[in-house]
Design an enzyme around this catalytic site. Structure first.
Site, PDB file in Angstrom:
ATOM      1  CB  SER A 195      -0.930   0.004   1.226  1.00  0.00           C
ATOM      2  OG  SER A 195      -0.194  -0.211   2.407  1.00  0.00           O
ATOM      3  CG  ASP A 208       2.667  -6.607   1.458  1.00  0.00           C
ATOM      4  OD1 ASP A 208       2.411  -7.743   1.910  1.00  0.00           O
ATOM      5  OD2 ASP A 208       1.812  -5.706   1.372  1.00  0.00           O
ATOM      6  CE  LYS A 237       0.275  -8.247   3.887  1.00  0.00           C
ATOM      7  NZ  LYS A 237      -0.308  -8.113   2.534  1.00  0.00           N
ATOM      8  CD  GLU A 285      -7.428  -5.709   2.061  1.00  0.00           C
ATOM      9  OE1 GLU A 285      -6.281  -6.166   1.978  1.00  0.00           O
ATOM     10  OE2 GLU A 285      -7.740  -4.568   1.665  1.00  0.00           O
TER      11      GLU A 285
HETATM   12  O1  KIV Z   1      -0.426  -3.410   1.722  1.00  0.00           O
HETATM   13  C1  KIV Z   1      -0.999  -3.350   2.831  1.00  0.00           C
HETATM   14  O2  KIV Z   1      -0.985  -2.316   3.516  1.00  0.00           O
HETATM   15  C2  KIV Z   1      -1.690  -4.543   3.300  1.00  0.00           C
HETATM   16  C3  KIV Z   1      -2.511  -4.417   4.542  1.00  0.00           C
HETATM   17  C4  KIV Z   1      -3.659  -3.541   4.334  1.00  0.00           C
HETATM   18  C5  KIV Z   1      -2.907  -5.741   5.075  1.00  0.00           C
HETATM   19  O3  KIV Z   1      -1.593  -5.554   2.706  1.00  0.00           O
END
Ligand code: KIV
Length: 280
Positions: A52, A90, A120, A189
């Protein structure tokens, strides 16, 4: 003011997060920068450098604008600003889906270059090869099922998941797949509340909800959303705990007025010819 960073290594491990299943809810937030990590570290169990970041800090329309280099740079900043929280980074779109080999190479680079504890990635049944391979390589993985922002173009928008019997069955399969592939926890989510609660009861790893259910084992929000910094539309599942838009806007307005009226800088913000104890 942020408290001093602890000097001893007391980071919460992914194993400690896994053991919190069914216990005190796990507090998670995203963080992308050093100062925000400094402020959040003492309050949360887990900091996520979410993809994000591409939308929140760089103004991209979707998370597809995130690159591995971006994730690594922000991961390094958050690691410098935290000492206690478990830090997860991520894997952005295009860096893991092609094969288990690609996924392991990307995860290895992220962990080696940031020092974070886990990565993640988005996906369920379709990503079990990637999750298992990264875990086999010794890198803990957090899964991400339900609404998957990296699939927004494929899905034709941000669609809530689990509204039909078929969609519920697919979601449960995804959760079980991510668990059996070895993930230590899973983000759920944008999912119907009862479905997220049911999945939480069915799997043995912690579920971290966002737009999911209060019954999840933990919750996560995007930091800029929850402090009221987001200038575009804020999703329904966000609670704004502060209004930093107004704080920043008011500060800028006051500064502009003071510069224009020559009220700033005042005597306390300039230097005299003689050195004083107050010099910067
Ligand atoms: O990219 C992100 O911020 C996310 C969260 C909202 C779980 O994957």
């Amino acid at each position: 003011m942020a408290t001093e960073l602890p000097t001893t290594d007391i980071r919460i491990s992914t194993e400690a997060i896994r053991r919190r299943k069914g216990g005190t809810p796990i507090v998670c937030l995203t963080a992308y920068t050093y100062p925000v990590a400094r402020l959040l570290d003492e309050h949360v169990d887990l900091l996520l450098i979410g993809d994000s970041v591409a939308m929140v800090l760089y103004g991209h329309k979707t998370t597809l604008g995130a690159s591995l280099e971006m994730m690594i740079a922000h991961g390094q900043a958050v690691m410098r600003g935290s000492a206690r929280a478990c830090v997860v980074v991520d894997l952005p779109a295009g860096t893991y889906e092609a094969s288990a080999t690609q996924a392991v190479a990307s995860a290895r680079r992220v962990v080696d270059e940031t020092g974070c504890q886990a990565v993640k990635l988005e996906g369920g049944v379709d990503m079990i090869g990637q999750i298992a391979a990264i875990v086999d390589a010794g890198i803990p993985v957090m899964g991400h099922i339900g609404l998957q922002p990296q699939s927004v173009e494929k899905d034709g928008g941000y669609k809530i998941k689990g509204r039909t019997e078929e969609a519920v069955a697919a979601l449960v399969h995804d959760a079980l797949a991510v668990e059996s592939a070895g993930a230590f926890s899973v983000v759920i989510e944008g999912t119907v509340e009862a479905v997220a609660a049911d999945i939480t009861r069915r799997i043995a790893i912690p579920t971290i909800g966002i737009g999911a259910s209060g019954d999840c084992d933990g919750q996560i929000l995007v930091i800029d959303d929850m402090v009221g910094l987001t200038v575009d539309r804020v999703p329904k599942f966000v609670k704004e705990y502060a209004d930093l838009r107004s704080v920043i806007s008011h500060a800028a307005q006051t500064y502009a007025a003071e510069v224009r009226s020559r009220t700033f800088p005042g005597p306390g913000h300039v230097f005299s010819a003689t050195k004083s104890r107050d010099d910067a």
